[in-house]
Design a protein around this motif. Structure first.
Motif, PDB file in Angstrom:
ATOM      1  N   LEU A   1       0.840  -1.204   0.000  1.00  0.00           N
ATOM      2  CA  LEU A   1       0.000   0.000   0.000  1.00  0.00           C
ATOM      3  C   LEU A   1       0.876   1.257   0.000  1.00  0.00           C
ATOM      4  CD1 LEU A   1      -3.207   0.611   0.336  1.00  0.00           C
ATOM      5  CD2 LEU A   1      -2.482   1.503   2.552  1.00  0.00           C
ATOM      6  N   GLU A   2       1.890   1.251   0.865  1.00  0.00           N
ATOM      7  CA  GLU A   2       2.752   2.437   0.986  1.00  0.00           C
ATOM      8  C   GLU A   2       3.521   2.704  -0.308  1.00  0.00           C
ATOM      9  OE1 GLU A   2       3.220   1.934   5.814  1.00  0.00           O
ATOM     10  OE2 GLU A   2       4.819   1.214   4.510  1.00  0.00           O
ATOM     11  N   ALA A   3       3.845   1.618  -1.032  1.00  0.00           N
ATOM     12  CA  ALA A   3       4.584   1.774  -2.294  1.00  0.00           C
ATOM     13  C   ALA A   3       3.660   2.175  -3.441  1.00  0.00           C
ATOM     14  CB  ALA A   3       5.308   0.475  -2.626  1.00  0.00           C
ATOM     15  N   GLY A   4       2.353   2.244  -3.163  1.00  0.00           N
ATOM     16  CA  GLY A   4       1.399   2.559  -4.226  1.00  0.00           C
ATOM     17  C   GLY A   4       1.299   1.414  -5.229  1.00  0.00           C
ATOM     18  N   GLY A   5       1.431   0.176  -4.722  1.00  0.00           N
ATOM     19  CA  GLY A   5       1.456  -1.002  -5.598  1.00  0.00           C
ATOM     20  C   GLY A   5       0.074  -1.418  -6.084  1.00  0.00           C
ATOM     21  N   ALA A   6       0.004  -2.636  -6.623  1.00  0.00           N
ATOM     22  CA  ALA A   6      -1.228  -3.153  -7.243  1.00  0.00           C
ATOM     23  C   ALA A   6      -2.370  -3.221  -6.225  1.00  0.00           C
ATOM     24  CB  ALA A   6      -0.964  -4.542  -7.808  1.00  0.00           C
ATOM     25  N   THR A   7      -3.604  -3.233  -6.725  1.00  0.00           N
ATOM     26  CA  THR A   7      -4.776  -3.298  -5.847  1.00  0.00           C
ATOM     27  C   THR A   7      -4.834  -4.635  -5.105  1.00  0.00           C
ATOM     28  OG1 THR A   7      -5.984  -1.855  -7.333  1.00  0.00           O
ATOM     29  CG2 THR A   7      -7.306  -3.135  -5.801  1.00  0.00           C
ATOM     30  N   ILE A   8      -4.487  -5.715  -5.806  1.00  0.00           N
ATOM     31  CA  ILE A   8      -4.557  -7.030  -5.155  1.00  0.00           C
ATOM     32  C   ILE A   8      -3.209  -7.358  -4.526  1.00  0.00           C
ATOM     33  CG2 ILE A   8      -4.860  -9.506  -5.561  1.00  0.00           C
ATOM     34  CD1 ILE A   8      -6.888  -8.785  -7.689  1.00  0.00           C
TER      35      ILE A   8
END
Ligand SMILES: NC(=O)c1ccc[n+]([C@@H]2O[C@H](COP(=O)([O-])OP(=O)(O)OC[C@H]3O[C@@H](n4cnc5c(N)ncnc54)[C@H](OP(=O)(O)O)[C@@H]3O)[C@@H](O)[C@H]2O)c1
Length: 260
Positions: free
Chosen positions: A220-227
């Protein structure tokens, strides 16, 4: 003095929810801790206070309208929210035809109605702030169907699909959305449903709640994928579940989730 960010965690009295609360307190968050067991929430709040976090127990049964109203009011009263973790959940044992209707009804209320209601409440302060995060703890079960888990798989699929759709709306608003999809994780989940997977599933299939939560927050913090799928073994399993023909998946899940 700058205000500490505020997170709300449902199902904070046990398992993955407790670990989320601890990890978020360590990251500098204050917390709203939601569950039915007020005594456990108060013990956790006292523990988190020793780390400098202000944690408020919100005692609520999220299968009831009253419990949802209490939780929505807690968000309205705070007037702000930086992170929501929709985590409360449970499993049932046995085939749908033999399962008490009330229990299945409660699952739909907790995994579907409550997630929608609390997410909508959280979005009210997040939208004008143009920032925030919403994690919903779905499951690898959202990618499969298996006997004995009809509504569990279906409601977890709802949570994943809900998050994927919401991510499209929330991206332009600066709000990050994640569907966390763990596999078997050591918590009270399997004991509560008097399941025997804890003894039956091989050790390599088990995740620690710490690893699950750290994977989620890092992504989440890295702005990664939704899943977010913690653990290499489950990334492979989900890839197979999405690409193998239905009859092969049926054989695999029958083996893993075999019920007497
Ligand atoms: N453990 C696994 O293998 C696994 C795998 C994939 C996904 N998950 C998901 O992970 C999430 C957390 O489960 P867990 O493994 O941490 O299990 P857990 O240790 O049994 O914790 C479940 C939490 O949900 C809360 N809860 C249950 N019913 C509630 C209700 N009606 N109202 C409010 N809170 C309620 C419980 O608190 P109270 O009893 O105090 O209300 C508890 O804090 C669930 O959504 C589950 O589906 C678990």
């Amino acid at each position: 003095m700058p205000t500490r960010p505020l997170a709300l965690v449902t199902g904070a009295s046990s398992g993955i929810g407790t670990v989320f609360a601890r990890a978020l307190a360590a990251r500098g968050y204050d917390l709203l801790l939601v569950a039915r067991d007020g005594a456990r929430l108060r013990v956790l709040a006292a523990e988190l206070a020793t780390t400098g976090a202000s944690a408020t127990p919100v005692v609520a049964d999220l299968t009831t309208d009253a419990g949802l109203a209490v939780t929505e009011e807690a968000i309205t009263r705070a007037g702000r929210l930086d992170l929501l973790v929709n985590n409360a959940g449970f499993g049932t044992k046995g085939q749908l035809v033999d399962s008490p209707l009330q229990l299945q009804d409660q699952m739909l209320r907790l995994h579907v109605i409550a997630v929608n209601r609390i997410t909508c409440a959280a979005l009210q302060p997040m939208k004008p702030a143009r920032r925030g995060g919403i994690i919903t703890v779905s499951s690898v079960a959202s990618f499969i169907n298996s006997t004995g888990n009809v509504n569990y798989c279906a409601t977890k699929a709802y949570q994943r699909s809900f998050s994927e759709g919401l991510a499209l709306e929330c991206g332009p608003l600066g709000i990050r959305v994640q569907a966390l999809c763990p596999g078997f994780t050591h918590t009270e989940f399997h004991q509560r449903m008097a399941d025997d997977q804890q003894g039956r599933a091989p050790e390599w299939m088990w995740l620690s709640a710490d690893d699950v939560v750290q994977s989620s927050l890092r992504q989440l913090e890295a702005g990664g994928a939704t899943i977010c799928i913690p653990g290499a073994q489950y990334k492979v399993a989900v890839f197979l579940a999405r690409h193998l023909p239905l009859w092969v998946k049926g054989l695999m899940t029958r083996n893993v989730y075999k019920r007497d």
